[in-house]
Design an enzyme around this catalytic site. Structure first.
Site, short mmCIF file in Angstrom:
data_model
loop_
_atom_site.label_atom_id
_atom_site.label_comp_id
_atom_site.label_asym_id
_atom_site.label_seq_id
_atom_site.Cartn_x
_atom_site.Cartn_y
_atom_site.Cartn_z
N ALA A 12 0.81 -1.22 0.00
CA ALA A 12 0.00 0.00 0.00
C ALA A 12 0.84 1.27 0.00
O ALA A 12 0.39 2.32 -0.45
CB ALA A 12 -0.94 -0.01 1.20
N ARG B 164 15.93 -15.86 -12.40
CA ARG B 164 14.48 -16.01 -12.33
C ARG B 164 14.06 -16.89 -11.14
O ARG B 164 13.08 -16.61 -10.47
CB ARG B 164 13.94 -16.60 -13.63
CG ARG B 164 12.43 -16.60 -13.64
CD ARG B 164 11.87 -17.09 -14.93
NE ARG B 164 12.12 -18.51 -15.10
CZ ARG B 164 11.57 -19.25 -16.05
NH1 ARG B 164 10.79 -18.69 -16.94
NH2 ARG B 164 11.83 -20.53 -16.14
N GLN C 111 0.38 -15.11 1.97
CA GLN C 111 -0.81 -14.29 1.71
C GLN C 111 -1.98 -15.16 1.25
O GLN C 111 -3.12 -14.96 1.66
CB GLN C 111 -0.50 -13.19 0.68
CG GLN C 111 0.42 -12.10 1.28
CD GLN C 111 0.67 -10.94 0.34
OE1 GLN C 111 0.23 -10.95 -0.81
NE2 GLN C 111 1.38 -9.95 0.83
N ASP D 174 -2.28 -3.93 -20.19
CA ASP D 174 -1.89 -4.28 -21.56
C ASP D 174 -3.08 -4.06 -22.51
O ASP D 174 -2.92 -3.55 -23.61
CB ASP D 174 -1.42 -5.74 -21.60
CG ASP D 174 -0.39 -6.01 -20.52
OD1 ASP D 174 0.64 -5.31 -20.51
OD2 ASP D 174 -0.62 -6.88 -19.68
N HIS E 268 1.36 -11.76 -18.55
CA HIS E 268 1.67 -10.33 -18.45
C HIS E 268 3.19 -10.20 -18.44
O HIS E 268 3.82 -10.12 -17.40
CB HIS E 268 1.07 -9.72 -17.18
CG HIS E 268 1.59 -8.35 -16.92
ND1 HIS E 268 1.30 -7.27 -17.72
CD2 HIS E 268 2.43 -7.87 -15.97
CE1 HIS E 268 1.93 -6.20 -17.27
NE2 HIS E 268 2.62 -6.53 -16.21
#
Ligand code: NDP
Length: 328
Positions: free
Chosen positions: A12, A98, A112, A159, A187
């Protein structure tokens, strides 16, 4: 009066968060008559800045904003959440492999997902913005077995919006005249913006453009590399347009697509269009009453097929990598 909707935003205190929170609180996410309660989830180092943003939110005196809570505990942050915008992520830093990036994000999105599983409201809707968004969504989803899988989505709306705008510029049309454009796949730089089914004022967009060279050499790379072009020009990332797209994604999911149009969302594949089931890939979707459906029966030409397959291949590799790391 309506019951307030609990909206949780992670990261946030970041750039996107700063562009996002004020629009949520002013009614653009859910509607001008829907009160919201905000939960700001941050890492400990981000809490103070989040408090500063909350002070500004107070100072806007938004009539719809019925409370702000700030926490670094996902179990508190997602408690009773109806909408979760997962923005905070571990950015790729120079020289980072990666695998390291996926592992670092696993450490964020797995807990989460578990907290969403254990504490969110039954109607929870999740949008992942933090990159690599599709695979982060997959990690969170895997950690939330009690939440219907389709509630985990990834953002390709930026996009989609970028493609609308480029196509409007090329053809001299208004954005509002363009319908049925699609972003397929991941994405990432491999995403495929597809105009073969799009319409401009009712005419087929690919025919209006009539220039496959422009598609391949200009349109597709411009859309895919737009983020980098903005960093280059602005000296900072495209936080405001990303926040705007997050607003659009959730607003459309909740309030529905217009008759005769569709949007693009990263969603768990049901195997449609040869995309392996379970991968979180972007598809053309219609939405209604808070649910979505993949648009079926589109003819995929060779030009499109090769590009969809390449992006889906990348998603499969990312999935295999997080599987090998034990994250899903
Ligand atoms: P931003 O707010 O600019 O970006 C956040 C994420 O959104 C990044 O993963 C970024 O990906 C992604 N993103 C997606 N689309 C775009 C776009 N068009 N333009 C830019 N970014 C895009 O990052 P900040 O560093 O300003 O803020 C991140 C915040 O998240 C920090 O306050 C940090 O403390 C917090 N955080 C919170 C966590 C939590 O709540 N548990 C966990 C991790 C971080 P990309 O890397 O590709 O730019």
């Amino acid at each position: 009066t309506r019951t307030p909707v609990n909206v949780t935003v992670t990261g946030a205190a970041g750039q996107i968060g700063y562009a996002l929170l004020f629009r949520i609180a002013s009614g653009h996410l859910l509607g001008a008559d829907v009160p919201v309660r905000l939960r700001l989830l941050e890492i400990p180092q981000g809490l103070k800045a989040a408090e500063g943003t909350a002070m500004e939110l107070d100072d806007c005196a938004f009539p719809l904003l019925q409370g702000i809570e700030i926490t670094d505990d996902p179990n508190v942050g997602f408690d009773g959440a109806n909408v979760a915008l997962l923005v905070g992520a571990r950015p790729r830093t120079k020289g980072m492999e990666r695998g390291d990036l996926l592992e670092a994000n696993g450490g964020i999105f797995k807990p989460q997902g578990k907290a969403i599983n254990d504490h969110a409201a039954d109607d929870i809707k999740v949008l992942v913005v933090g990159n690599p968004a599709n695979t982060n969504a997959l990690i969170a989803q895997a950690a939330a077995p009690d939440v219907p899988a389709e509630r985990f989505t990834a953002m390709t709306r930026l996009d989609h919006n970028r493609a609308l705008s480029q196509l409007a510029k090329k053809t001299g049309a208004q954005v509002s005249d363009i319908k049925k454009l699609t972003i397929w796949g991941n994405h990432s730089a491999t995403q495929y913006p597809d105009i073969f089914h799009a319409e401009i004022a009712g005419k087929n967009a690919a025919e209006v453009v009539g220039d496959e060279q422009w598609l391949a050499d200009d349109f597709i790379p411009t859309v895919a590399k737009r983020g980098a072009a903005i960093i280059e020009a602005r000296g900072a990332s495209s936080a405001a347009s990303a926040a705007n797209a997050a607003i659009d994604h959730v607003h459309t999911w909740v309030n529905g697509t217009a008759e005769g149009n569709w949007t693009s969302m990263g969603i768990p594949s049901d195997g449609s269009y040869g995309v392996p089931e379970g991968l979180i890939s972007s598809f053309p979707v219609t939405t209604k009453n808070g649910t979505y459906e993949i648009v079926q029966g589109l003819d995929i030409n060779e030009f499109s097929r090769a590009r969809i397959d390449a992006s889906v291949q990348e998603l499969a590799e990312e999935r295999d990598a997080v599987r090998a790391l034990g994250l899903i």
